[in-house]
Write a protein that holds these residues in place. Sequence first.
Motif, PDB file in Angstrom:
ATOM      1  N   ASN A   8       0.835  -1.204   0.000  1.00  0.00           N
ATOM      2  CA  ASN A   8       0.000   0.000   0.000  1.00  0.00           C
ATOM      3  C   ASN A   8       0.870   1.255   0.000  1.00  0.00           C
ATOM      4  N   THR A   9       1.899   1.261   0.841  1.00  0.00           N
ATOM      5  CA  THR A   9       2.823   2.407   0.908  1.00  0.00           C
ATOM      6  C   THR A   9       3.524   2.618  -0.424  1.00  0.00           C
ATOM      7  N   SER A  10       4.030   1.528  -0.993  1.00  0.00           N
ATOM      8  CA  SER A  10       4.751   1.614  -2.265  1.00  0.00           C
ATOM      9  C   SER A  10       3.846   2.138  -3.374  1.00  0.00           C
ATOM     10  N   SER A  11       2.618   1.635  -3.434  1.00  0.00           N
ATOM     11  CA  SER A  11       1.661   2.089  -4.449  1.00  0.00           C
ATOM     12  C   SER A  11       1.318   3.560  -4.260  1.00  0.00           C
ATOM     13  N   ASN A  12       1.034   3.939  -3.022  1.00  0.00           N
ATOM     14  CA  ASN A  12       0.685   5.335  -2.735  1.00  0.00           C
ATOM     15  C   ASN A  12       1.820   6.284  -3.053  1.00  0.00           C
ATOM     16  N   ASN A  13       3.049   5.839  -2.832  1.00  0.00           N
ATOM     17  CA  ASN A  13       4.211   6.672  -3.150  1.00  0.00           C
ATOM     18  C   ASN A  13       4.294   6.994  -4.636  1.00  0.00           C
ATOM     19  N   GLU A  14       3.727   6.117  -5.467  1.00  0.00           N
ATOM     20  CA  GLU A  14       3.710   6.365  -6.916  1.00  0.00           C
ATOM     21  C   GLU A  14       2.363   6.919  -7.385  1.00  0.00           C
ATOM     22  N   GLY A  15       1.509   7.321  -6.433  1.00  0.00           N
ATOM     23  CA  GLY A  15       0.217   7.912  -6.775  1.00  0.00           C
ATOM     24  C   GLY A  15      -0.791   6.905  -7.301  1.00  0.00           C
ATOM     25  N   LEU A  16      -0.680   5.655  -6.838  1.00  0.00           N
ATOM     26  CA  LEU A  16      -1.556   4.585  -7.305  1.00  0.00           C
ATOM     27  C   LEU A  16      -2.440   4.098  -6.170  1.00  0.00           C
ATOM     28  N   GLU A  17      -3.668   3.744  -6.514  1.00  0.00           N
ATOM     29  CA  GLU A  17      -4.610   3.250  -5.503  1.00  0.00           C
ATOM     30  C   GLU A  17      -4.346   1.772  -5.224  1.00  0.00           C
ATOM     31  N   PHE A  18      -4.359   1.422  -3.949  1.00  0.00           N
ATOM     32  CA  PHE A  18      -4.223   0.026  -3.550  1.00  0.00           C
ATOM     33  C   PHE A  18      -5.386  -0.309  -2.627  1.00  0.00           C
ATOM     34  N   ASN A  19      -5.902  -1.520  -2.750  1.00  0.00           N
ATOM     35  CA  ASN A  19      -7.017  -1.920  -1.901  1.00  0.00           C
ATOM     36  C   ASN A  19      -6.966  -3.421  -1.622  1.00  0.00           C
ATOM     37  N   GLU A  20      -7.939  -3.891  -0.856  1.00  0.00           N
ATOM     38  CA  GLU A  20      -7.940  -5.294  -0.439  1.00  0.00           C
ATOM     39  C   GLU A  20      -8.104  -6.246  -1.620  1.00  0.00           C
ATOM     40  N   LYS A  21      -8.926  -5.879  -2.597  1.00  0.00           N
ATOM     41  CA  LYS A  21      -9.122  -6.747  -3.767  1.00  0.00           C
ATOM     42  C   LYS A  21      -7.796  -6.930  -4.528  1.00  0.00           C
ATOM     43  N   LYS A  22      -7.071  -5.841  -4.735  1.00  0.00           N
ATOM     44  CA  LYS A  22      -5.787  -5.925  -5.431  1.00  0.00           C
ATOM     45  C   LYS A  22      -4.792  -6.768  -4.632  1.00  0.00           C
ATOM     46  N   TYR A  23      -4.813  -6.582  -3.323  1.00  0.00           N
ATOM     47  CA  TYR A  23      -3.922  -7.364  -2.470  1.00  0.00           C
ATOM     48  C   TYR A  23      -4.218  -8.858  -2.610  1.00  0.00           C
ATOM     49  N   GLU A  24      -5.493  -9.212  -2.610  1.00  0.00           N
ATOM     50  CA  GLU A  24      -5.877 -10.627  -2.739  1.00  0.00           C
ATOM     51  C   GLU A  24      -5.441 -11.185  -4.098  1.00  0.00           C
ATOM     52  N   GLN A  25      -5.532 -10.356  -5.149  1.00  0.00           N
ATOM     53  CA  GLN A  25      -5.065 -10.792  -6.467  1.00  0.00           C
ATOM     54  C   GLN A  25      -3.554 -11.049  -6.452  1.00  0.00           C
ATOM     55  N   PHE A  26      -2.816 -10.163  -5.826  1.00  0.00           N
ATOM     56  CA  PHE A  26      -1.367 -10.349  -5.736  1.00  0.00           C
ATOM     57  C   PHE A  26      -1.021 -11.625  -4.965  1.00  0.00           C
ATOM     58  N   MET A  27      -1.732 -11.886  -3.883  1.00  0.00           N
ATOM     59  CA  MET A  27      -1.438 -13.074  -3.078  1.00  0.00           C
ATOM     60  C   MET A  27      -1.788 -14.361  -3.837  1.00  0.00           C
ATOM     61  N   ARG A  28      -2.859 -14.331  -4.613  1.00  0.00           N
ATOM     62  CA  ARG A  28      -3.183 -15.495  -5.432  1.00  0.00           C
ATOM     63  C   ARG A  28      -2.128 -15.689  -6.520  1.00  0.00           C
ATOM     64  N   TYR A  29      -1.689 -14.598  -7.091  1.00  0.00           N
ATOM     65  CA  TYR A  29      -0.618 -14.627  -8.092  1.00  0.00           C
ATOM     66  C   TYR A  29       0.641 -15.244  -7.493  1.00  0.00           C
ATOM     67  N   LYS A  30       0.980 -14.841  -6.271  1.00  0.00           N
ATOM     68  CA  LYS A  30       2.146 -15.392  -5.578  1.00  0.00           C
ATOM     69  C   LYS A  30       2.011 -16.909  -5.428  1.00  0.00           C
ATOM     70  N   ASP A  31       0.840 -17.348  -5.007  1.00  0.00           N
ATOM     71  CA  ASP A  31       0.610 -18.791  -4.830  1.00  0.00           C
ATOM     72  C   ASP A  31       0.777 -19.541  -6.153  1.00  0.00           C
ATOM     73  N   LEU A  32       0.262 -18.966  -7.231  1.00  0.00           N
ATOM     74  CA  LEU A  32       0.371 -19.606  -8.548  1.00  0.00           C
ATOM     75  C   LEU A  32       1.831 -19.687  -9.001  1.00  0.00           C
ATOM     76  N   ILE A  33       2.591 -18.629  -8.744  1.00  0.00           N
ATOM     77  CA  ILE A  33       4.031 -18.647  -9.079  1.00  0.00           C
ATOM     78  C   ILE A  33       4.707 -19.810  -8.367  1.00  0.00           C
ATOM     79  N   GLN A  34       4.428 -19.946  -7.084  1.00  0.00           N
ATOM     80  CA  GLN A  34       5.076 -20.988  -6.296  1.00  0.00           C
ATOM     81  C   GLN A  34       4.633 -22.388  -6.729  1.00  0.00           C
ATOM     82  N   GLU A  35       3.360 -22.541  -7.077  1.00  0.00           N
ATOM     83  CA  GLU A  35       2.854 -23.834  -7.546  1.00  0.00           C
ATOM     84  C   GLU A  35       3.474 -24.224  -8.888  1.00  0.00           C
TER      85      GLU A  35
END
Length: 239
Positions: A8-35
Amino acid sequence: MKYFDIMNTSSNNEGLEFNEKKYEQFMRYKDLIQEWNEKVNLTAIKEDEEIVKKHFIDSIKVFKFKELKSAKNIIDIGTGGGFPGIPMKIIKPEINIVLLDSLNKRINFLNEVIKELQLKNIKAIHGRAEDFAQEAQYREKFDVAVSRAVANLTVLSEFCIPYVKVGGYFVAMKGPAVEEEIKSSKNAIRMLGGHIEHIEKVQIEDSDFNHNLVIIRKIAQTHKKYPRKAGMVTKNPLV
Protein backbone atom coordinates in the motif's frame (compact mmCIF):
# COMPACT_ATOMS: atom_id res chain seq x y z
CA MET A 1 -2.65 -9.37 5.30
CA LYS A 2 1.03 -9.60 6.12
CA TYR A 3 2.35 -7.58 3.16
CA PHE A 4 -0.56 -5.18 2.71
CA ASP A 5 1.09 -2.18 4.39
CA ILE A 6 4.33 -2.21 2.41
CA MET A 7 2.47 -2.74 -0.89
CA ASN A 8 0.00 0.00 0.00
CA THR A 9 2.82 2.41 0.91
CA SER A 10 4.75 1.61 -2.26
CA SER A 11 1.66 2.09 -4.45
CA ASN A 12 0.68 5.33 -2.74
CA ASN A 13 4.21 6.67 -3.15
CA GLU A 14 3.71 6.36 -6.92
CA GLY A 15 0.22 7.91 -6.77
CA LEU A 16 -1.56 4.59 -7.30
CA GLU A 17 -4.61 3.25 -5.50
CA PHE A 18 -4.22 0.03 -3.55
CA ASN A 19 -7.02 -1.92 -1.90
CA GLU A 20 -7.94 -5.29 -0.44
CA LYS A 21 -9.12 -6.75 -3.77
CA LYS A 22 -5.79 -5.92 -5.43
CA TYR A 23 -3.92 -7.36 -2.47
CA GLU A 24 -5.88 -10.63 -2.74
CA GLN A 25 -5.06 -10.79 -6.47
CA PHE A 26 -1.37 -10.35 -5.74
CA MET A 27 -1.44 -13.07 -3.08
CA ARG A 28 -3.18 -15.50 -5.43
CA TYR A 29 -0.62 -14.63 -8.09
CA LYS A 30 2.15 -15.39 -5.58
CA ASP A 31 0.61 -18.79 -4.83
CA LEU A 32 0.37 -19.61 -8.55
CA ILE A 33 4.03 -18.65 -9.08
CA GLN A 34 5.08 -20.99 -6.30
CA GLU A 35 2.85 -23.83 -7.55
CA TRP A 36 3.92 -23.59 -11.19
CA ASN A 37 7.57 -23.00 -10.36
CA GLU A 38 7.74 -26.68 -9.44
CA LYS A 39 7.32 -27.61 -13.13
CA VAL A 40 8.13 -24.46 -15.12
CA ASN A 41 11.22 -22.31 -14.55
CA LEU A 42 9.54 -18.99 -13.74
CA THR A 43 11.87 -17.49 -11.15
CA ALA A 44 14.76 -18.27 -8.84
CA ILE A 45 13.02 -16.12 -6.21
CA LYS A 46 10.75 -18.43 -4.20
CA GLU A 47 10.17 -16.98 -0.72
CA ASP A 48 6.99 -14.99 -0.05
CA GLU A 49 8.66 -11.76 1.02
CA GLU A 50 11.19 -11.87 -1.82
CA ILE A 51 8.42 -12.38 -4.39
CA VAL A 52 6.47 -9.45 -2.96
CA LYS A 53 9.43 -7.06 -2.91
CA LYS A 54 11.59 -8.17 -5.85
CA HIS A 55 8.79 -9.02 -8.27
CA PHE A 56 5.56 -7.27 -7.26
CA ILE A 57 6.76 -3.98 -5.77
CA ASP A 58 9.64 -3.83 -8.23
CA SER A 59 7.12 -4.11 -11.08
CA ILE A 60 4.78 -1.50 -9.57
CA LYS A 61 7.74 0.90 -9.41
CA VAL A 62 7.72 1.19 -13.21
CA PHE A 63 4.97 3.78 -12.57
CA LYS A 64 7.62 6.03 -11.06
CA PHE A 65 7.86 7.12 -14.68
CA LYS A 66 4.82 9.43 -14.47
CA GLU A 67 3.91 9.41 -18.19
CA LEU A 68 3.16 5.70 -17.90
CA LYS A 69 0.02 6.45 -15.91
CA SER A 70 -1.69 7.94 -18.97
CA ALA A 71 -0.64 5.12 -21.34
CA LYS A 72 -3.49 2.99 -22.66
CA ASN A 73 -1.74 0.25 -24.67
CA ILE A 74 1.35 -1.43 -23.24
CA ILE A 75 3.43 -4.42 -24.30
CA ASP A 76 5.68 -6.34 -21.91
CA ILE A 77 8.42 -8.02 -23.94
CA GLY A 78 10.16 -11.11 -22.56
CA THR A 79 7.67 -11.12 -19.70
CA GLY A 80 8.73 -14.47 -18.23
CA GLY A 81 6.55 -15.04 -15.17
CA GLY A 82 4.55 -11.89 -16.00
CA PHE A 83 6.86 -9.14 -14.78
CA PRO A 84 6.21 -6.27 -14.86
CA GLY A 85 3.02 -6.68 -16.95
CA ILE A 86 0.70 -8.55 -14.58
CA PRO A 87 1.47 -6.41 -11.50
CA MET A 88 0.94 -3.33 -13.70
CA LYS A 89 -2.45 -4.70 -14.76
CA ILE A 90 -3.51 -5.53 -11.20
CA ILE A 91 -2.54 -2.11 -9.87
CA LYS A 92 -4.04 -0.20 -12.83
CA PRO A 93 -6.84 -2.38 -14.27
CA GLU A 94 -7.90 0.07 -16.99
CA ILE A 95 -4.75 -0.34 -19.10
CA ASN A 96 -4.58 -2.77 -22.04
CA ILE A 97 -1.57 -5.09 -21.85
CA VAL A 98 0.05 -7.64 -24.15
CA LEU A 99 2.48 -10.11 -22.58
CA LEU A 100 5.02 -11.57 -25.03
CA ASP A 101 7.28 -14.52 -24.28
CA SER A 102 9.13 -17.08 -26.38
CA LEU A 103 8.44 -20.09 -24.12
CA ASN A 104 5.02 -21.68 -24.48
CA LYS A 105 5.07 -23.18 -20.97
CA ARG A 106 5.29 -19.70 -19.53
CA ILE A 107 2.40 -18.56 -21.74
CA ASN A 108 0.29 -21.42 -20.33
CA PHE A 109 1.13 -20.18 -16.85
CA LEU A 110 0.26 -16.59 -17.72
CA ASN A 111 -3.09 -17.64 -19.18
CA GLU A 112 -3.85 -19.49 -15.94
CA VAL A 113 -3.02 -16.35 -13.94
CA ILE A 114 -5.21 -14.19 -16.20
CA LYS A 115 -8.09 -16.65 -15.74
CA GLU A 116 -7.67 -17.09 -11.97
CA LEU A 117 -7.35 -13.35 -11.30
CA GLN A 118 -10.20 -12.57 -13.74
CA LEU A 119 -8.14 -9.96 -15.55
CA LYS A 120 -9.66 -8.25 -18.58
CA ASN A 121 -8.05 -6.60 -21.62
CA ILE A 122 -4.82 -8.53 -21.26
CA LYS A 123 -3.44 -11.30 -23.46
CA ALA A 124 -0.38 -13.50 -23.49
CA ILE A 125 1.20 -14.36 -26.84
CA HIS A 126 3.82 -16.95 -27.64
CA GLY A 127 6.62 -15.99 -29.99
CA ARG A 128 9.86 -14.15 -30.61
CA ALA A 129 9.99 -10.40 -30.21
CA GLU A 130 11.76 -10.01 -33.56
CA ASP A 131 8.94 -11.84 -35.39
CA PHE A 132 5.91 -10.10 -33.91
CA ALA A 133 7.54 -6.68 -34.38
CA GLN A 134 7.22 -7.16 -38.15
CA GLU A 135 3.45 -7.77 -37.95
CA ALA A 136 1.21 -4.82 -38.77
CA GLN A 137 -1.06 -5.29 -35.74
CA TYR A 138 1.89 -4.94 -33.33
CA ARG A 139 4.47 -2.76 -35.08
CA GLU A 140 4.52 0.81 -33.73
CA LYS A 141 1.10 0.29 -32.12
CA PHE A 142 1.92 0.73 -28.41
CA ASP A 143 2.14 3.79 -26.20
CA VAL A 144 4.78 2.03 -24.11
CA ALA A 145 6.93 -1.09 -24.34
CA VAL A 146 8.36 -2.31 -21.05
CA SER A 147 10.91 -5.01 -20.40
CA ARG A 148 12.65 -6.48 -17.42
CA ALA A 149 14.30 -9.15 -19.56
CA VAL A 150 17.95 -9.96 -18.88
CA ALA A 151 19.60 -8.66 -22.04
CA ASN A 152 22.04 -5.93 -22.94
CA LEU A 153 20.33 -2.58 -23.54
CA THR A 154 21.48 -2.50 -27.19
CA VAL A 155 19.87 -5.89 -27.85
CA LEU A 156 16.79 -5.10 -25.80
CA SER A 157 16.25 -1.85 -27.68
CA GLU A 158 16.19 -3.61 -31.05
CA PHE A 159 13.62 -6.05 -29.68
CA CYS A 160 11.41 -3.39 -28.08
CA ILE A 161 11.58 -0.01 -29.84
CA PRO A 162 9.90 -1.25 -33.08
CA TYR A 163 6.69 -1.89 -31.08
CA VAL A 164 6.44 1.71 -29.87
CA LYS A 165 4.53 4.40 -31.75
CA VAL A 166 6.31 7.69 -32.44
CA GLY A 167 5.91 9.84 -29.34
CA GLY A 168 5.69 6.78 -27.10
CA TYR A 169 8.28 5.25 -24.78
CA PHE A 170 10.38 2.18 -24.21
CA VAL A 171 11.04 1.66 -20.49
CA ALA A 172 13.90 -0.73 -19.72
CA MET A 173 14.13 -1.96 -16.13
CA LYS A 174 17.81 -2.25 -15.34
CA GLY A 175 20.04 -2.95 -12.34
CA PRO A 176 21.98 -0.35 -10.34
CA ALA A 177 25.09 -0.40 -12.57
CA VAL A 178 23.77 0.71 -15.94
CA GLU A 179 26.03 3.60 -16.99
CA GLU A 180 28.28 1.58 -19.31
CA GLU A 181 25.31 -0.10 -21.01
CA ILE A 182 23.71 3.27 -21.64
CA LYS A 183 26.89 4.70 -23.07
CA SER A 184 27.44 1.80 -25.48
CA SER A 185 23.78 1.64 -26.62
CA LYS A 186 23.18 5.31 -27.53
CA ASN A 187 24.01 4.98 -31.22
CA ALA A 188 21.93 1.81 -31.66
CA ILE A 189 18.96 3.48 -29.93
CA ARG A 190 19.29 6.47 -32.29
CA MET A 191 19.36 4.12 -35.31
CA LEU A 192 16.11 2.55 -34.08
CA GLY A 193 14.36 5.92 -33.78
CA GLY A 194 14.81 6.36 -30.05
CA HIS A 195 16.41 8.85 -27.70
CA ILE A 196 17.41 8.27 -24.07
CA GLU A 197 15.38 10.87 -22.23
CA HIS A 198 16.41 10.22 -18.64
CA ILE A 199 17.21 7.63 -16.00
CA GLU A 200 14.75 7.19 -13.12
CA LYS A 201 16.31 5.75 -9.96
CA VAL A 202 14.11 3.35 -8.01
CA GLN A 203 14.37 2.27 -4.38
CA ILE A 204 12.17 -0.51 -2.99
CA GLU A 205 10.71 0.44 0.40
CA ASP A 206 11.93 -1.48 3.44
CA SER A 207 14.84 -3.04 1.51
CA ASP A 208 18.28 -2.31 0.08
CA PHE A 209 17.08 -3.32 -3.38
CA ASN A 210 17.34 -0.60 -6.03
CA HIS A 211 17.47 -0.30 -9.80
CA ASN A 212 17.02 2.11 -12.70
CA LEU A 213 14.32 2.79 -15.26
CA VAL A 214 15.94 3.75 -18.55
CA ILE A 215 13.40 5.98 -20.29
CA ILE A 216 13.72 5.99 -24.08
CA ARG A 217 11.41 8.21 -26.13
CA LYS A 218 10.49 7.17 -29.69
CA ILE A 219 11.20 10.23 -31.82
CA ALA A 220 11.18 8.70 -35.32
CA GLN A 221 9.82 5.63 -37.08
CA THR A 222 11.97 2.50 -36.93
CA HIS A 223 13.34 1.42 -40.30
CA LYS A 224 11.52 -1.68 -41.53
CA LYS A 225 14.77 -3.70 -41.54
CA TYR A 226 14.69 -3.65 -37.71
CA PRO A 227 14.45 -5.85 -35.77
CA ARG A 228 16.59 -8.23 -37.79
CA LYS A 229 15.87 -11.94 -38.13
CA ALA A 230 16.02 -14.38 -35.21
CA GLY A 231 19.56 -14.81 -33.92
CA MET A 232 21.02 -11.75 -35.67
CA VAL A 233 20.07 -9.32 -32.90
CA THR A 234 22.01 -11.12 -30.17
CA LYS A 235 24.87 -12.45 -32.32
CA ASN A 236 25.62 -9.14 -34.01
CA PRO A 237 24.37 -6.26 -31.84
CA LEU A 238 24.04 -2.84 -33.44
CA VAL A 239 27.00 -0.51 -32.87
